[in-house]
Scaffold this motif. Structure first.
Motif, PDB file in Angstrom:
ATOM      1  N   VAL A  45       9.938   7.655   1.790  1.00 26.68           N
ATOM      2  CA  VAL A  45      11.116   8.329   2.352  1.00 26.68           C
ATOM      3  C   VAL A  45      12.168   7.307   2.816  1.00 26.68           C
ATOM      4  O   VAL A  45      13.373   7.531   2.667  1.00 26.68           O
ATOM      5  N   ASP A  46      11.717   6.147   3.341  1.00 28.03           N
ATOM      6  CA  ASP A  46      12.666   5.053   3.630  1.00 28.03           C
ATOM      7  C   ASP A  46      13.461   4.750   2.352  1.00 28.03           C
ATOM      8  O   ASP A  46      14.678   4.596   2.364  1.00 28.03           O
ATOM      9  N   ARG A  47      12.709   4.653   1.232  1.00 26.76           N
ATOM     10  CA  ARG A  47      13.342   4.235  -0.035  1.00 26.76           C
ATOM     11  C   ARG A  47      14.248   5.324  -0.583  1.00 26.76           C
ATOM     12  O   ARG A  47      15.323   5.049  -1.098  1.00 26.76           O
ATOM     13  N   ALA A  68      21.159  -3.455   2.994  1.00 23.60           N
ATOM     14  CA  ALA A  68      20.284  -2.366   3.429  1.00 23.60           C
ATOM     15  C   ALA A  68      18.861  -2.897   3.567  1.00 23.60           C
ATOM     16  O   ALA A  68      18.440  -3.786   2.827  1.00 23.60           O
ATOM     17  N   GLU A  69      18.122  -2.350   4.532  1.00 21.76           N
ATOM     18  CA  GLU A  69      16.845  -2.967   4.903  1.00 21.76           C
ATOM     19  C   GLU A  69      15.848  -3.086   3.761  1.00 21.76           C
ATOM     20  O   GLU A  69      15.190  -4.109   3.625  1.00 21.76           O
ATOM     21  N   GLU A  70      15.737  -2.050   2.945  1.00 24.77           N
ATOM     22  CA  GLU A  70      14.658  -2.061   1.946  1.00 24.77           C
ATOM     23  C   GLU A  70      15.040  -2.774   0.650  1.00 24.77           C
ATOM     24  O   GLU A  70      14.391  -2.611  -0.370  1.00 24.77           O
ATOM     25  N   GLY A  71      16.116  -3.550   0.682  1.00 23.79           N
ATOM     26  CA  GLY A  71      16.359  -4.468  -0.426  1.00 23.79           C
ATOM     27  C   GLY A  71      17.672  -4.330  -1.165  1.00 23.79           C
ATOM     28  O   GLY A  71      18.044  -5.223  -1.918  1.00 23.79           O
ATOM     29  N   VAL A  84      22.847  -1.026   6.645  1.00 23.49           N
ATOM     30  CA  VAL A  84      22.219   0.289   6.532  1.00 23.49           C
ATOM     31  C   VAL A  84      20.738   0.202   6.872  1.00 23.49           C
ATOM     32  O   VAL A  84      19.988  -0.550   6.242  1.00 23.49           O
ATOM     33  N   ASP A  85      20.319   0.961   7.862  1.00 22.79           N
ATOM     34  CA  ASP A  85      18.884   1.172   8.089  1.00 22.79           C
ATOM     35  C   ASP A  85      18.603   2.627   7.728  1.00 22.79           C
ATOM     36  O   ASP A  85      18.981   3.544   8.457  1.00 22.79           O
ATOM     37  N   PRO A  86      17.967   2.834   6.569  1.00 17.43           N
ATOM     38  CA  PRO A  86      17.809   4.208   6.064  1.00 17.43           C
ATOM     39  C   PRO A  86      16.847   5.045   6.896  1.00 17.43           C
ATOM     40  O   PRO A  86      16.879   6.270   6.840  1.00 17.43           O
ATOM     41  N   LEU A  87      15.982   4.353   7.656  1.00 21.20           N
ATOM     42  CA  LEU A  87      15.026   5.043   8.534  1.00 21.20           C
ATOM     43  C   LEU A  87      14.650   4.042   9.615  1.00 21.20           C
ATOM     44  O   LEU A  87      13.889   3.102   9.341  1.00 21.20           O
ATOM     45  N   ASP A  88      15.192   4.191  10.778  1.00 27.27           N
ATOM     46  CA  ASP A  88      14.847   3.300  11.881  1.00 27.27           C
ATOM     47  C   ASP A  88      13.809   4.024  12.736  1.00 27.27           C
ATOM     48  O   ASP A  88      14.106   5.078  13.320  1.00 27.27           O
ATOM     49  N   GLY A  89      12.620   3.438  12.788  1.00 22.11           N
ATOM     50  CA  GLY A  89      11.518   4.110  13.478  1.00 22.11           C
ATOM     51  C   GLY A  89      10.442   4.523  12.481  1.00 22.11           C
ATOM     52  O   GLY A  89       9.806   5.562  12.629  1.00 22.11           O
ATOM     53  N   THR A  90      10.225   3.687  11.470  1.00 24.28           N
ATOM     54  CA  THR A  90       9.264   4.042  10.420  1.00 24.28           C
ATOM     55  C   THR A  90       7.843   4.176  10.957  1.00 24.28           C
ATOM     56  O   THR A  90       7.074   5.014  10.471  1.00 24.28           O
ATOM     57  N   THR A  91       7.486   3.378  11.957  1.00 26.11           N
ATOM     58  CA  THR A  91       6.120   3.508  12.500  1.00 26.11           C
ATOM     59  C   THR A  91       5.931   4.912  13.072  1.00 26.11           C
ATOM     60  O   THR A  91       4.913   5.577  12.801  1.00 26.11           O
TER      61      THR A  91
HETATM   62 CA    CA Z   1      14.019   0.823   8.676  1.00 27.00          CA
END
Ligand code: CA
Ligand code: IPD
Ligand code: CA
Length: 263
Positions: A45-47, A68-71, A84-91
């Motif tokens: 979902v981050d991706r 963006a964080e994931e590359g 861009v942080d597409p999902l901050d709080g992935t844990t």
């Molecule tokens: Ca993130």
């Protein structure tokens, strides 16, 4: 509408749409979690959120850079660089805990500062935003940092770095100096929202080390535009590529800075 305002509006739209992607994937049977390090998760979902955000920003502003964080990275000559942080709080997300966000900060190279910031919490439907010199907002209403000047009545937030298992520089020293002096400390797990909660006066302060530009670009601007003092641990103004931040109202900021830098 001027260019800057159009960028700001577009970032708000994108954050809301990416938030829908996060909600659709949250606690879903299709969630797939993998690890970038011992305790640093990433999900499909981050991706998905990042693919969406990257594609939309590229289509609309082909001359802008993106980090963006994931590359996804693109360097362009234009003035603007999107963090861009597409999902901050992935844990939290990976554990089914309803506290995470989408974070988008737009940096102007010529002004050497973040000029627009948006953080969206899809679980609560809260949209935090700010543009440089224009104030900070929660769902369109102006927000301000708390007026607290009393550390012992202050609720402060922090986070711990993903390399805490291998590095001694893991915030425990700072945490143990600050915890006895404040009302309490929270570790909610989304740096972007921690900064927005300072902006909204919910948290009185927030500090963290080893954060990345996509974690803090939007939130630092939002906290600053809400009247907060936002700096590095040496008290100089925050710089999103320097991985440490302290945000608070001015009186608390001075007190916490002393505790952070004490040996
Ligand atoms: Ca993130
Ligand atoms: C993390 C969260 C967390 C903070 C970490 C960040 P991620 O981002 O913001 O609260 O303590 O430093 O890396 O990995 O969930 O996008
Ligand atoms: Ca993050």
């Amino acid at each position: 509408m001027n260019e800057r305002m159009a960028i700001f509006e577009f970032a708000r739209e994108l954050a809301l749409e990416a938030g829908e992607i996060l909600l659709k994937g949250f606690r879903s049977p299709g969630l797939a979690v993998s690890y970038k390090g011992v305790s640093n998760p990433v999900t499909n979902v981050d991706r998905e959120s990042e693919d969406f955000l990257y594609g939309r920003i590229r289509d609309r502003y082909p001359g802008h850079g993106i980090v963006a964080e994931e590359g996804h990275r693109v360097e362009e000559r234009g003035d603007y660089l999107w963090y861009v942080d597409p999902l901050d709080g992935t844990t939290n997300f990976a554990h089914g805990v309803a506290h995470f966000s989408v974070s988008i900060g737009v940096f102007s190279k010529s002004e050497n500062r973040v000029v627009a910031g948006v953080v969206y919490d899809p679980c609560r439907g809260e949209l935090f935003s700010a543009f440089a010199g224009g104030g900070a907002f929660l769902d369109g209403e102006g927000i301000r940092v708390s007026a607290s000047a009393d550390l012992s009545r202050s609720l402060v937030a922090t986070g711990f770095p993903y390399d805490k298992n291998v590095s001694k520089d893991n915030n425990l020293a700072q945490f143990s100096r600050i915890l006895p002096r404040v009302q309490c400390v929270r570790r909610f797990g989304s740096a972007a929202l921690d900064l927005c909660y300072v902006a909204a006066g919910r948290f009185d302060a927030y500090w963290e080390m080893k954060v990345s530009p996509w974690d803090i670009a939007a939130g630092c601007l939002i906290a600053e535009e809400a009247g907060g003092v936002v700096t590095k641990f040496d008290g100089t103004p925050y710089d999103i590529v320097v991985p440490e931040v302290l945000a608070a109202s001015s009186k608390l900021h001075t007190l916490l800075l002393g505790l952070l830098s004490a040996e």
